[in-house]
Design an enzyme around this catalytic site. Structure first.
Site, PDB file in Angstrom:
ATOM      1  N   LYS A   1       0.807  -1.231   0.000  1.00 57.16           N
ATOM      2  CA  LYS A   1       0.000   0.000   0.000  1.00 57.16           C
ATOM      3  C   LYS A   1       0.838   1.280   0.000  1.00 57.16           C
ATOM      4  O   LYS A   1       0.389   2.301  -0.503  1.00 57.16           O
ATOM      5  CB  LYS A   1      -0.941   0.018   1.216  1.00 57.16           C
TER       6      LYS A   1
ATOM      7  N   ASP B   1     -10.411   3.159   1.727  1.00 59.72           N
ATOM      8  CA  ASP B   1     -10.752   2.592   3.047  1.00 59.72           C
ATOM      9  C   ASP B   1     -11.584   3.576   3.885  1.00 59.72           C
ATOM     10  O   ASP B   1     -12.654   3.239   4.391  1.00 59.72           O
ATOM     11  CB  ASP B   1      -9.486   2.214   3.816  1.00 59.72           C
TER      12      ASP B   1
HETATM   13  P1  NDP Z   1      -2.164  -2.154  11.474  1.00 64.08           P
HETATM   14  O1  NDP Z   1      -1.324  -3.352  11.778  1.00 64.08           O
HETATM   15  O2  NDP Z   1      -1.634  -1.098  10.570  1.00 64.08           O
HETATM   16  O3  NDP Z   1      -2.568  -1.441  12.876  1.00 64.08           O
HETATM   17  C1  NDP Z   1      -3.060  -2.213  13.941  1.00 64.08           C
HETATM   18  C2  NDP Z   1      -3.538  -1.290  15.062  1.00 64.08           C
HETATM   19  O4  NDP Z   1      -4.138  -2.117  16.072  1.00 64.08           O
HETATM   20  C3  NDP Z   1      -2.413  -0.515  15.744  1.00 64.08           C
HETATM   21  O5  NDP Z   1      -2.892   0.747  16.137  1.00 64.08           O
HETATM   22  C4  NDP Z   1      -2.107  -1.392  16.961  1.00 64.08           C
HETATM   23  O6  NDP Z   1      -1.563  -0.651  18.029  1.00 64.08           O
HETATM   24  C5  NDP Z   1      -3.496  -1.852  17.327  1.00 64.08           C
HETATM   25  N1  NDP Z   1      -3.486  -3.090  18.128  1.00 64.08           N
HETATM   26  C6  NDP Z   1      -3.311  -4.354  17.678  1.00 64.08           C
HETATM   27  N2  NDP Z   1      -3.402  -5.216  18.700  1.00 64.08           N
HETATM   28  C7  NDP Z   1      -3.631  -4.484  19.830  1.00 64.08           C
HETATM   29  C8  NDP Z   1      -3.830  -4.802  21.199  1.00 64.08           C
HETATM   30  N3  NDP Z   1      -3.805  -6.066  21.634  1.00 64.08           N
HETATM   31  N4  NDP Z   1      -4.074  -3.789  22.069  1.00 64.08           N
HETATM   32  C9  NDP Z   1      -4.113  -2.497  21.651  1.00 64.08           C
HETATM   33  N5  NDP Z   1      -3.928  -2.128  20.344  1.00 64.08           N
HETATM   34  C10 NDP Z   1      -3.690  -3.117  19.441  1.00 64.08           C
HETATM   35  O7  NDP Z   1      -3.534  -2.755  10.921  1.00 64.08           O
HETATM   36  P2  NDP Z   1      -4.610  -2.016   9.977  1.00 64.08           P
HETATM   37  O8  NDP Z   1      -4.770  -0.617  10.446  1.00 64.08           O
HETATM   38  O9  NDP Z   1      -4.301  -2.271   8.568  1.00 64.08           O
HETATM   39  O10 NDP Z   1      -5.934  -2.851  10.312  1.00 64.08           O
HETATM   40  C11 NDP Z   1      -6.633  -2.683  11.540  1.00 64.08           C
HETATM   41  C12 NDP Z   1      -7.958  -3.412  11.443  1.00 64.08           C
HETATM   42  O11 NDP Z   1      -8.761  -2.787  10.433  1.00 64.08           O
HETATM   43  C13 NDP Z   1      -7.819  -4.890  11.035  1.00 64.08           C
HETATM   44  O12 NDP Z   1      -8.716  -5.634  11.799  1.00 64.08           O
HETATM   45  C14 NDP Z   1      -8.254  -4.910   9.582  1.00 64.08           C
HETATM   46  O13 NDP Z   1      -8.871  -6.137   9.229  1.00 64.08           O
HETATM   47  C15 NDP Z   1      -9.291  -3.788   9.581  1.00 64.08           C
HETATM   48  N6  NDP Z   1      -9.508  -3.220   8.270  1.00 64.08           N
HETATM   49  C16 NDP Z   1     -10.791  -3.230   7.800  1.00 64.08           C
HETATM   50  C17 NDP Z   1     -11.096  -2.727   6.586  1.00 64.08           C
HETATM   51  C18 NDP Z   1     -12.519  -2.791   6.137  1.00 64.08           C
HETATM   52  O14 NDP Z   1     -12.780  -2.456   4.976  1.00 64.08           O
HETATM   53  N7  NDP Z   1     -13.455  -3.164   7.000  1.00 64.08           N
HETATM   54  C19 NDP Z   1     -10.072  -2.120   5.714  1.00 64.08           C
HETATM   55  C20 NDP Z   1      -8.753  -2.102   6.299  1.00 64.08           C
HETATM   56  C21 NDP Z   1      -8.488  -2.662   7.534  1.00 64.08           C
HETATM   57  P3  NDP Z   1       0.026  -0.333  18.104  1.00 64.08           P
HETATM   58  O15 NDP Z   1       0.265   0.867  17.234  1.00 64.08           O
HETATM   59  O16 NDP Z   1       0.262  -0.081  19.538  1.00 64.08           O
HETATM   60  O17 NDP Z   1       0.729  -1.572  17.611  1.00 64.08           O
END
Ligand code: NDP
Length: 298
Positions: A71, A107
């Site tokens: 991306k 998105d």
């Molecule tokens: P990223 O890996 O870029 O970001 C993940 C985020 O989740 C970070 O902010 C991370 O925090 C946080 N996180 C993960 N685990 C934990 C935890 N146990 N406790 C607290 N914070 C946590 O992922 P994406 O942003 O790409 O995706 C996020 C979600 O969005 C996914 O579930 C994905 O499937 C969904 N999504 C849905 C779409 C849709 O069309 N419905 C489109 C794109 C994504 P930290 O920064 O601290 O690591």
């Protein structure tokens, strides 16, 4: 009139990409409208992205989706990037204008369209809390800010990442975006209209995980939305619904970003209900599990 047997092509490039359900949704839409279009989901390792795009240009593709890990890297291979994709810093959709490949990010737009169509909410003036600071959060915060959200509060586990995103997008969009760190249980303020889980907490297969939130004082009208599309009914949404709060699932965002892409590529209105059903059928039947446990905050 001579027959035309050539198909128009859209490709989804990623690695890993095997479990990406977008193709199922778009192919169902092409079939429903009787279009001779194909959507191919193709595994492209990171070092091969440049070659893959040269190949797609040669084939005259109508469009593409990009997923992990392409991306951001793809930006340098495109002819133009839209304003909001540049703000987000990532492209998930390519459309073609003549020989030019234009990078878009649908998105956050899909999220906003879902808000309007499925929940009847105009984002202008809404007070929002967004959990997370990854790619999905960045797209959602950017589009909310551009759509005139009144106040956006970003809450993230990693302090540097969350603070940096809030400060940068606040400066670039001129919307008030604040940051608070998320350690342990986060108490959600009372004066919000919208809460968005844009973390991956609760995503299949970890369907029992739930964001560690105290929802005791929230407004009974606050809409709770989840970006997690699979399962559509996350543990967070079940908890919110049990508290009597309105909810909107992540399937909505996924379907509406697909609807926007479909229209960009084909110029036609997408059959939304067909696309939603195709996605639901594609998701794992065992995705739903009733037990909910708090996700660890670290
Ligand atoms: P990223 O890996 O870029 O970001 C993940 C985020 O989740 C970070 O902010 C991370 O925090 C946080 N996180 C993960 N685990 C934990 C935890 N146990 N406790 C607290 N914070 C946590 O992922 P994406 O942003 O790409 O995706 C996020 C979600 O969005 C996914 O579930 C994905 O499937 C969904 N999504 C849905 C779409 C849709 O069309 N419905 C489109 C794109 C994504 P930290 O920064 O601290 O690591």
């Amino acid at each position: 009139m001579p027959k035309d047997f050539t198909a128009s092509l859209v490709a989804c490039l990623g690695d890993p990409v095997r479990e990406n359900p977008t193709g199922v949704m778009q192919e169902a839409a092409f079939r429903a409208l009787g279009l001779n279009w194909r959507y191919l989901t193709i595994e492209v390792p990171a070092p091969k992205l440049r070659d893959a795009l040269i190949g797609l240009r040669a084939l005259g593709i109508a469009g593409a989706n990009l997923t992990i890990p392409h991306k951001v890297t793809v930006l340098k291979y495109l002819d133009e990037i839209t304003h909001d994709a540049a703000l987000i810093g990532a492209v998930n959709t390519i459309r073609r204008e003549g020989d030019r490949l234009i990078g878009e990010n649908t998105d956050g737009k899909g999220f906003l369209r879902g808000l309007k169509v499925d929940a009847g909410i105009d984002p202008h003036g809404v007070r929002t809390l967004v959990l997370g600071a990854g790619g999905a959060a960045r797209a959602i915060v950017t589009e909310l800010a551009l759509a005139g959200a009144a106040d956006i509060l970003v809450v993230n586990r990693s302090i540097d990442r969350g603070r940096h995103m809030a400060e940068e997008l606040s400066r670039k969009t001129k919307t008030r975006i604040r940051f608070e760190s998320w350690q342990g249980i986060y108490k959600v303020p009372a004066d919000l209209d919208l809460l968005v889980n844009a973390t991956s907490i609760g995503l299949y297969p970890d369907v029992g995980n739930i964001p560690a939130l105290d929802l005791d004082d929230v407004s009974p009208k606050m809409l709770v939305t989840d970006a997690v599309p699979n399962p559509p009914e996350t543990a967070l949404l079940r908890r919110a619904a049990a508290l009597g709060l309105p909810v909107l699932d992540g399937l909505s965002m996924l379907v509406h970003q697909g609807v926007i892409g479909f229209r960009m590529w084909t110029g036609q209105d997408a059959p939304e209900s067909v696309m939603k059903k195709a996605l639901l059928d594609a998701f794992m039947p065992d995705a739903f599990m009733p037990e909910a446990a708090p996700a660890s905050s670290r």
